[in-house]
Design a protein around this motif. Structure first.
Motif, short mmCIF file in Angstrom:
data_model
loop_
_atom_site.label_atom_id
_atom_site.label_comp_id
_atom_site.label_asym_id
_atom_site.label_seq_id
_atom_site.Cartn_x
_atom_site.Cartn_y
_atom_site.Cartn_z
N SER A 5 3.42 6.46 -2.19
CA SER A 5 4.11 5.43 -1.43
C SER A 5 4.24 4.14 -2.24
O SER A 5 3.37 3.81 -3.04
CB SER A 5 3.39 5.15 -0.11
N GLN A 6 5.34 3.43 -2.01
CA GLN A 6 5.56 2.15 -2.68
C GLN A 6 5.00 1.00 -1.86
O GLN A 6 4.46 0.05 -2.41
CB GLN A 6 7.05 1.93 -2.91
N SER A 7 5.16 1.08 -0.55
CA SER A 7 4.64 0.05 0.33
C SER A 7 4.56 0.58 1.75
O SER A 7 5.08 1.66 2.05
CB SER A 7 5.51 -1.22 0.28
N LYS A 8 3.91 -0.20 2.61
CA LYS A 8 3.70 0.20 4.00
C LYS A 8 3.88 -0.99 4.92
O LYS A 8 3.67 -2.13 4.50
CB LYS A 8 2.29 0.77 4.19
N ILE A 9 4.26 -0.70 6.14
CA ILE A 9 4.34 -1.74 7.18
C ILE A 9 3.32 -1.39 8.26
O ILE A 9 3.36 -0.30 8.83
CB ILE A 9 5.74 -1.83 7.79
N TYR A 10 2.41 -2.33 8.50
CA TYR A 10 1.44 -2.21 9.58
C TYR A 10 1.76 -3.27 10.63
O TYR A 10 2.19 -4.37 10.29
CB TYR A 10 0.01 -2.47 9.08
N VAL A 67 -12.87 0.72 -7.47
CA VAL A 67 -12.08 0.81 -8.69
C VAL A 67 -11.15 -0.38 -8.82
O VAL A 67 -11.09 -1.03 -9.86
CB VAL A 67 -11.26 2.13 -8.71
N ASN A 68 -10.40 -0.68 -7.74
CA ASN A 68 -9.41 -1.77 -7.79
C ASN A 68 -9.17 -2.33 -6.40
O ASN A 68 -8.36 -1.79 -5.65
CB ASN A 68 -8.10 -1.27 -8.40
N PRO A 69 -9.82 -3.44 -6.05
CA PRO A 69 -9.62 -4.05 -4.73
C PRO A 69 -8.41 -5.00 -4.67
O PRO A 69 -8.21 -5.67 -3.67
CB PRO A 69 -10.92 -4.81 -4.50
N VAL A 70 -7.63 -5.05 -5.72
CA VAL A 70 -6.46 -5.95 -5.76
C VAL A 70 -5.29 -5.27 -5.05
O VAL A 70 -4.94 -4.13 -5.34
CB VAL A 70 -6.08 -6.30 -7.21
N ILE A 102 2.81 -4.44 2.98
CA ILE A 102 1.82 -4.45 1.91
C ILE A 102 2.04 -3.30 0.93
O ILE A 102 2.69 -2.31 1.26
CB ILE A 102 0.39 -4.38 2.47
N SER A 103 1.46 -3.44 -0.26
CA SER A 103 1.53 -2.39 -1.25
C SER A 103 0.64 -1.22 -0.86
O SER A 103 0.95 -0.07 -1.16
CB SER A 103 1.13 -2.92 -2.63
N GLY A 104 -0.45 -1.49 -0.21
CA GLY A 104 -1.40 -0.48 0.22
C GLY A 104 -2.62 -1.18 0.78
O GLY A 104 -2.91 -2.31 0.40
N ALA A 105 -3.32 -0.52 1.67
CA ALA A 105 -4.46 -1.16 2.33
C ALA A 105 -5.77 -0.52 1.91
O ALA A 105 -5.83 0.68 1.63
CB ALA A 105 -4.31 -1.06 3.85
N TYR A 157 7.15 3.44 2.84
CA TYR A 157 8.31 3.48 1.93
C TYR A 157 7.93 4.32 0.71
O TYR A 157 6.90 4.09 0.08
CB TYR A 157 8.69 2.07 1.48
N TYR A 158 8.79 5.28 0.39
CA TYR A 158 8.63 6.13 -0.78
C TYR A 158 9.74 5.85 -1.78
O TYR A 158 10.82 5.38 -1.40
CB TYR A 158 8.65 7.61 -0.39
#
Length: 162
Positions: A5-10, A67-70, A102-105, A157-158
């Motif tokens: 996924s590229q991004s998400k809407i919550y 690993v990556n919290p950003v 967001i890019s990812g949660a 979004y993909y």
């Protein structure tokens, strides 16, 4: 597909007032404390951009957060809903949806963001508190998470070629 996924809407749905409408109780969270909606919106806007969300995940030392919290929050919107069918409730209610692109949660990230923003908007802290939490990178210094009731993953979004 979870990693493609590229991004998400919550969305996070809230009812502010003196009592909860019984038909809304499974679909939105209830907040009885007096809330300054301008402060709420300002607090939510502080989360926009690319940040280290270590203070807003419950699993700092496990999984992807270790690993990556950003993460990148592209946009946060506070949307007031007009619902005339709820006017009969004593004292009136205010319905709001907080929408995150967001890019990812991370684990519980959205609930922790909403919890911190409500903590500020109900007068417990000032707006600088959000910046302090980002700087501290420590979940233990943040307020409790908002309830799960009200949180919905609305859209993913993909890439076009996926």
């Amino acid at each position: 597909s979870i990693h493609s996924s590229q991004s998400k809407i919550y969305s996070y749905k809230c009812l502010f007032g003196r009592s909860m409408h019984p038909l809304e109780r499974h679909f939105r969270t209830f907040e009885y404390r007096k809330c300054d909606f301008e402060v709420l919106e300002a607090a939510l806007k502080k989360f926009e951009g690319t940040h280290d969300f270590s203070a807003f995940t419950n699993s700092q030392d496990k999984g992807i957060a270790s690993v990556n919290p950003v993460r990148t929050v592209y946009e946060v919107q506070l949307i007031r809903e007009d619902r005339s069918d709820l006017e009969f409730i004593d004292g009136g209610v205010s319905l709001y949806t907080i929408e995150f692109h967001i890019s990812g949660a991370l684990y519980r990230m959205i609930r922790n963001i909403v919890g911190a923003a409500l903590h500020v908007a109900t007068g417990n802290e000032n707006l600088d508190y959000v910046d302090e939490l980002f700087h501290a990178k420590d979940r233990k210094k943040a307020p409790k998470a908002a309830p799960a009731t009200g949180l919905t993953l609305e859209k993913i979004y993909y890439p076009d070629n996926y």
